[in-house]
Motif scaffolding. Structure first.
Motif, short mmCIF file in Angstrom:
data_model
loop_
_atom_site.label_atom_id
_atom_site.label_comp_id
_atom_site.label_asym_id
_atom_site.label_seq_id
_atom_site.Cartn_x
_atom_site.Cartn_y
_atom_site.Cartn_z
N LYS A 209 0.83 -1.20 0.00
CA LYS A 209 0.00 0.00 0.00
C LYS A 209 0.86 1.26 0.00
N LYS A 210 1.91 1.26 0.84
CA LYS A 210 2.78 2.43 0.90
C LYS A 210 3.46 2.69 -0.44
N ALA A 211 3.99 1.62 -1.05
CA ALA A 211 4.77 1.78 -2.26
C ALA A 211 3.91 1.98 -3.50
N MET A 212 2.88 1.16 -3.67
CA MET A 212 2.14 1.11 -4.93
C MET A 212 0.91 1.99 -4.95
N LYS A 217 7.91 7.72 -0.82
CA LYS A 217 9.29 7.76 -1.31
C LYS A 217 10.21 6.86 -0.51
N GLU A 218 9.98 6.80 0.79
CA GLU A 218 10.83 5.96 1.63
C GLU A 218 10.66 4.49 1.27
N ALA A 219 9.43 4.07 1.02
CA ALA A 219 9.17 2.68 0.64
C ALA A 219 9.75 2.39 -0.75
N MET A 225 12.45 -2.71 -1.58
CA MET A 225 12.16 -2.52 -2.99
C MET A 225 13.33 -2.95 -3.86
N LYS A 226 14.53 -2.69 -3.40
CA LYS A 226 15.72 -3.13 -4.15
C LYS A 226 15.74 -4.66 -4.25
N HIS A 227 15.40 -5.31 -3.14
CA HIS A 227 15.35 -6.78 -3.14
C HIS A 227 14.29 -7.28 -4.11
N ILE A 228 13.16 -6.58 -4.18
CA ILE A 228 12.09 -6.96 -5.11
C ILE A 228 12.59 -6.88 -6.55
N PHE A 229 13.29 -5.81 -6.89
CA PHE A 229 13.82 -5.67 -8.26
C PHE A 229 14.90 -6.71 -8.54
N ASP A 230 15.71 -7.03 -7.54
CA ASP A 230 16.72 -8.08 -7.73
C ASP A 230 16.04 -9.42 -8.01
N THR A 231 14.94 -9.68 -7.29
CA THR A 231 14.20 -10.92 -7.50
C THR A 231 13.54 -10.94 -8.87
N LEU A 232 13.00 -9.80 -9.29
CA LEU A 232 12.40 -9.69 -10.62
C LEU A 232 13.43 -10.00 -11.70
N ARG A 233 14.66 -9.55 -11.49
CA ARG A 233 15.74 -9.82 -12.46
C ARG A 233 16.02 -11.33 -12.53
N GLN A 234 15.98 -11.99 -11.39
CA GLN A 234 16.18 -13.44 -11.37
C GLN A 234 15.02 -14.17 -12.05
#
Length: 272
Positions: A209-212, A217-219, A225-234
């Motif tokens: 909810k905070k991010a999407m 901005k903090e979320a 969020m960085k971990h989420i993008f790293d996982t998306l890359r995998q």
């Protein structure tokens, strides 16, 4: 320019109730984006119901981009003063058209037939505005499903994954067996389904909810969020090179026939 009023697809049956009863006299043009085999079968339920009531059906199918192409076609038709009689839409799109005053008011039919009591309260905001009903729902879906071919996993001696880390771990074993781990296309909405699922699963409901929703901005800049993008890359590494331009239903077919092991897709994939 004079605004022409028309009914969205969800209001099709009710909107035509006052029209002449002869199919030869009345042919209703329906602009929609249901072009997959299962979608056409669902559409035929409405088409056949209209035929039983004596109405003809003029099909205007515009597939692709999860309805975006059909929306663009609608804008063009409205600008030309030539709207269809009915239009399929998704989510908040109907509210936007209702605010422009181009939709037929279905309030009398809604009151007469008890729509407000019959429709789930979670759905009402998408078909009802301050001016009354402008549409009725024809379906409701959940998006965050992982569809898997159990026979494929049995073939390679792997359990179906219960987490993203297991899904990624299984990927190499599937690749070694000549099986595409994850079937998908490169359309933005197909990628979004995976991204949304990652945000909700890894971050949790409050973070989502905070991010999407709140765009906090903090979320958005957090380690989560960085971990989420790293996982998306995998996860991207589990997709084959031929995913460009692939329709969602084609990807579903790849899971069905065993070319691929999994697909992240809404519950509409069951129809295929």
């Amino acid at each position: 320019m004079k605004k022409l009023k028309y009914a969205l697809m969800a209001g099709l049956l009710a909107a035509t109730s006052s029209l002449p009863a002869s199919a030869e006299e009345t042919k209703i043009e329906v602009l929609h984006h249901w072009v997959a085999e299962s979608e056409v079968a669902a559409l035929n339920v409405i088409r056949n119901a209209l035929a039983e009531k004596g109405y003809g059906w003029q099909d205007s199918a515009v597939g692709g981009m999860s309805g975006s192409n059909a929306q663009q076609a609608l804008r063009t038709r409205l600008a030309a003063g030539n709207p269809p009689a009915a239009m399929q839409f998704l989510g908040y799109e109907g509210l936007e058209w209702a605010s422009e005053g181009v939709l037929r008011n279905l309030g009398d039919m809604a009151t007469e037939n008890g729509w407000r009591e019959a429709i789930a309260p979670q759905v009402l905001p998408f078909v009802d505005s301050n001016d009354g009903f402008f549409a009725v729902p024809i379906n409701m879906h959940r998006q965050n499903w992982v569809w898997a071919n159990k026979a494929v996993f049995d073939k390679v001696g792997a359990d179906q994954p219960g987490s993203w880390s297991e899904l990624i771990e299984d990927g190499q074993k599937l690749k070694d067996a000549g099986i595409i781990p994850l079937a998908m296309g490169d359309e933005p909405w197909q990628i979004q389904l995976i991204f949304d699922s990652l945000v909700a699963d890894i971050g949790g409901a409050d973070f989502y909810k905070k991010a999407m929703v709140d765009l906090d901005k903090e979320a958005l800049s957090s380690d989560t969020m960085k971990h989420i993008f790293d996982t998306l890359r995998q996860v991207r590494g589990l997709v084959d090179d031929g995913f460009n331009g692939r329709d969602w239903a084609v990807a579903t077919g790849m899971v069905i026939d065993g070319q691929a092991a999994m697909q992240v897709m809404g519950d509409w994939a069951k129809g295929e």
